[in-house]
Motif scaffolding. Structure first.
Motif, PDB file in Angstrom:
ATOM      1  N   ILE A 171     -16.398 -47.931 -28.237  1.00 57.95           N
ATOM      2  CA  ILE A 171     -17.548 -47.123 -28.254  1.00 57.95           C
ATOM      3  C   ILE A 171     -18.544 -47.615 -27.358  1.00 57.95           C
ATOM      4  O   ILE A 171     -19.685 -47.172 -26.719  1.00 57.95           O
ATOM      5  CB  ILE A 171     -18.136 -46.884 -29.623  1.00 57.95           C
ATOM      6  N   VAL A 172     -18.516 -49.063 -27.452  1.00 56.35           N
ATOM      7  CA  VAL A 172     -19.441 -49.873 -26.423  1.00 56.35           C
ATOM      8  C   VAL A 172     -18.996 -49.392 -25.064  1.00 56.35           C
ATOM      9  O   VAL A 172     -20.147 -49.369 -24.140  1.00 56.35           O
ATOM     10  CB  VAL A 172     -19.394 -51.483 -26.521  1.00 56.35           C
ATOM     11  N   GLU A 173     -18.009 -49.354 -24.506  1.00 61.38           N
ATOM     12  CA  GLU A 173     -17.537 -48.969 -23.224  1.00 61.38           C
ATOM     13  C   GLU A 173     -17.870 -47.438 -22.895  1.00 61.38           C
ATOM     14  O   GLU A 173     -18.633 -47.333 -22.082  1.00 61.38           O
ATOM     15  CB  GLU A 173     -16.057 -48.932 -23.029  1.00 61.38           C
ATOM     16  N   ALA A 174     -17.856 -46.594 -24.122  1.00 58.88           N
ATOM     17  CA  ALA A 174     -17.873 -45.130 -23.852  1.00 58.88           C
ATOM     18  C   ALA A 174     -19.637 -44.719 -23.983  1.00 58.88           C
ATOM     19  O   ALA A 174     -20.126 -43.831 -23.323  1.00 58.88           O
ATOM     20  CB  ALA A 174     -17.343 -44.537 -25.338  1.00 58.88           C
ATOM     21  N   ALA A 175     -20.450 -45.740 -24.366  1.00 57.34           N
ATOM     22  CA  ALA A 175     -21.854 -45.622 -24.441  1.00 57.34           C
ATOM     23  C   ALA A 175     -22.433 -46.261 -23.151  1.00 57.34           C
ATOM     24  O   ALA A 175     -23.804 -46.023 -22.851  1.00 57.34           O
ATOM     25  CB  ALA A 175     -22.597 -46.476 -25.605  1.00 57.34           C
ATOM     26  N   GLY A 176     -21.720 -46.637 -22.176  1.00 58.29           N
ATOM     27  CA  GLY A 176     -22.163 -47.008 -20.949  1.00 58.29           C
ATOM     28  C   GLY A 176     -22.674 -45.737 -20.061  1.00 58.29           C
ATOM     29  O   GLY A 176     -22.481 -44.564 -20.570  1.00 58.29           O
ATOM     30  N   GLY A 210     -16.135 -55.315 -33.540  1.00 58.22           N
ATOM     31  CA  GLY A 210     -15.527 -54.765 -32.239  1.00 58.22           C
ATOM     32  C   GLY A 210     -16.772 -54.636 -31.311  1.00 58.22           C
ATOM     33  O   GLY A 210     -16.476 -54.643 -30.125  1.00 58.22           O
ATOM     34  N   VAL A 211     -17.820 -54.114 -31.977  1.00 60.83           N
ATOM     35  CA  VAL A 211     -18.929 -53.657 -31.284  1.00 60.83           C
ATOM     36  C   VAL A 211     -19.658 -55.076 -30.734  1.00 60.83           C
ATOM     37  O   VAL A 211     -19.809 -54.990 -29.272  1.00 60.83           O
ATOM     38  CB  VAL A 211     -19.967 -52.869 -31.972  1.00 60.83           C
ATOM     39  N   GLN A 212     -19.603 -56.241 -31.376  1.00 66.39           N
ATOM     40  CA  GLN A 212     -20.154 -57.387 -30.814  1.00 66.39           C
ATOM     41  C   GLN A 212     -19.047 -58.089 -29.924  1.00 66.39           C
ATOM     42  O   GLN A 212     -19.558 -58.326 -28.863  1.00 66.39           O
ATOM     43  CB  GLN A 212     -20.236 -58.146 -31.867  1.00 66.39           C
TER      44      GLN A 212
END
Length: 581
Positions: free
Chosen positions: A241-246, A70-72
């Motif tokens: 989490i990739v979106e949230a880490a933006g 999912g992260v990728q």
């Protein structure tokens, strides 16, 4: 929903075209990464407590692969970081001792590595609280993904969970209703699949409140561990989490507000959840600077009916709860008792995720006007025996004992109970109040010894509950009129240390009272004569624990870990001379 722009933490490690940047980027080339792979892509940590000595967490290795995928897919870079695994049934003297150690490990890993966000993978009772406490202190965007409940076994005796069913079987053994052949059969049957207990024990309760807090994807936690939908949740968490880490991602300090904790407590009470969660929420609140006290638990419990018909306070297991719509159904049914304006890691407010009630199942999750019990599910008691508070899981106790006065019988250790509880010469009667002391956070690292066994000769007479008082904890899957977490504890001179066998103890749940009916002059004499035990750990983590652990009314965190630090790291730590260069 409020957010504040910020730059990814990982840029300090990877963006600069200088010697430190070179060292940081080139260190990762054996993993297959190239300098072109960086350039602002969010770096995500997958912090996992997988271990094959911890069956609750056996599926986390597989779930970590799904999170990575999912992260990728979301455009991030994923790294898996193993963390201490706390197997509830196996690690001694008690898993609770190591919750704070896991929290420290998680915090320092997250702080120390170039992580812009983390997905926390855990399942057994103390793994999620420990991971979440650490992540809250590190304060980077965080999503919790639990291992999920095990699938209960369907037997000729009915569907059996892995916790409450055990305690009931032990009662049957002690009363003579079950024999040695039943014991062998039961041992072969009781444990089933990977995953945590399928009752509303500590693991399920913690998982449920993570959804209510907004740190887990809504609807995710009650999916059974072997169910393919859990893999889907893990992959979704990786993308999210990739979106949230933006730039505008929500951090724990944005989500874990006073209103969010109120939602968590309300959910806990509505499900008849574990008293252990009280300790974990108190500790977590302390990490993020929310002023949460035992009195708030009691106030919310008074207005929250038990609507989840789940063991040990009800009949069903978590598989039925999931079929009824899971925690989202519980939150919808709670109506105005839930604050829908709270932030969530999903980037929208809780109310936007919940919508309206979409299930017809009113058996497992009742409407507010038709509860299993009107409440309260939890009661916080105070009085001369617990001036700083004690707790009772009222939803799983015998209400006939809620107003009780009886003589104490005091045990100094669990070994003494094991050796002597069945001796008729003790003259313990159903009216006796069983007391175990010296087993609080300082005395014995607070093990789950609070559900003291009832003497066998009373069990044979049909007695199934008695008033029990201790400074210990109790398994979330257990039941009975067990007064727990008495504070201050006996080991530091709390009133429990001064009780003598034969003293009269009075419990009044309606008045929230727990009193030792001994004259003050006599209590003063006993205080003057009391001496603390000399048995203390003198080295290592256990010595640190004994010196710095807070009392149960403050969640048993370490005094030096309360409150949020400034999460910035001095620029010089990134730009300074590196290694041996």
């Amino acid at each position: 929903m409020t957010t504040r722009p910020r730059n990814p933490r990982s840029r300090h490690w990877f963006d600069a075209q200088d010697l430190p940047g070179f060292v940081h980027r080139s260190t990762l080339t054996p993993t297959g990464l190239h300098r072109r792979d960086f350039g602002g892509r969010p770096v995500i940590g997958i912090v996992s407590t997988w271990s094959d000595i911890n069956p609750c967490n056996l599926n986390l290795r597989y779930l970590a692969k799904e999170v990575r995928q999912g992260v990728q897919e979301g455009g991030g870079i994923a790294f898996e970081l193993p963390a201490m695994s706390l197997s509830e049934n196996l690690i001694k003297p008690t898993s609770f001792l190591f919750r704070n150690l896991l929290a420290m490990e998680a915090e320092e890993m997250i702080r120390g590595y170039p992580l812009d966000g983390v997905v926390l993978l855990g399942g057994c009772d103390k793994t999620i609280p420990g991971l979440l406490m650490g992540a809250a202190s590190a304060n980077v965007p965080t999503i919790v993904v639990t291992s999920g409940p095990s699938i209960p076994r369907d037997t000729p005796q009915g569907v059996q969970g892995t916790g409450t069913t055990v305690w009931r079987f032990v009662d049957n053994l002690r009363s003579g209703a079950a024999g040695s052949d039943d014991f062998v059969r039961f041992e072969d049957e009781i444990m089933t699949t990977a995953g945590h207990c399928s009752e509303m024990g500590t693991a399920s309760s913690v998982a449920a409140v993570c959804e209510a807090l907004g740190v887990a994807l809504l609807g995710s936690t009650m999916i059974p561990a072997p169910d393919g939908r859990r893999a889907q949740v893990a992959r979704q968490a990786g993308r999210r989490i990739v979106e949230a880490a933006g730039q505008n991602g929500m951090r724990p300090s944005d989500i874990l507000t006073k209103a969010a904790f109120d939602n968590a407590i309300t959910t806990l009470c509505a499900l008849g959840g574990s008293t252990n969660v009280i300790l974990h929420l108190l500790a977590l609140a302390g990490r993020v600077g929310v002023d949460l006290t035992l009195d708030r638990f009691d106030a919310i419990a008074r207005q929250t009916p038990l609507i989840g018909d789940i063991q040990p306070s009800g009949v069903h297991l978590t598989s039925r709860l999931y079929s009824a719509g899971g925690i989202p159904t519980v939150l919808r049914r709670l109506g105005d008792l839930i604050d829908r304006g709270c932030n969530t890691i999903e980037g929208v407010e809780l109310g936007d995720l919940l919508g309206g009630d979409r299930t017809e199942d009113t058996d497992v999750v009742r409407p507010l006007d038709r509860p299993i019990k009107p409440g309260p599910g939890l009661a916080v008691l105070r009085g001369s025996l617990a001036p700083c508070g004690a707790v009772l899981k009222a939803s799983a106790a015998d209400g006939a004992l809620f107003s009780h006065r009886g003589p104490a019988y005091v045990f100094e250790s669990v070994q003494e109970i094991s050796d002597r509880i069945d001796d008729p010469a003790l003259a313990i009667t159903p009216n006796t109040v069983l007391v175990l002391r010296g087993v609080g956070p300082v005395g014995a690292m607070m093990p789950e010894w609070g559900m003291l066994p009832i003497p066998k000769y009373l069990m044979e007479q049909g007695i199934r509950d008695m008033v029990r008082v201790s400074d210990a904890r109790m398994s979330g899957t257990a039941y009975g009129t067990a007064v727990l977490h008495a504070a201050p504890e006996a080991a530091i001179g709390g009133p429990l240390a001064l009780v003598e066998t034969g003293d009269i103890i009075e419990l009044n749940v309606d008045e929230r009272r727990l009193d030792l009916l001994v004259e003050e002059d006599e209590m003063a004499r006993r205080r003057a004569a009391w001496m603390p035990s000399s048995q203390r750990f003198t080295r290592g983590y256990r010595a640190l624990y004994g010196r710095h652990v807070l009392q149960a009314d403050r969640g048993c965190d370490f005094d030096f870990l309360v409150g949020l630090d400034d999460d910035t790291m001095p620029e010089g730590l990134f730009r300074g001379w590196v290694g041996g260069w």
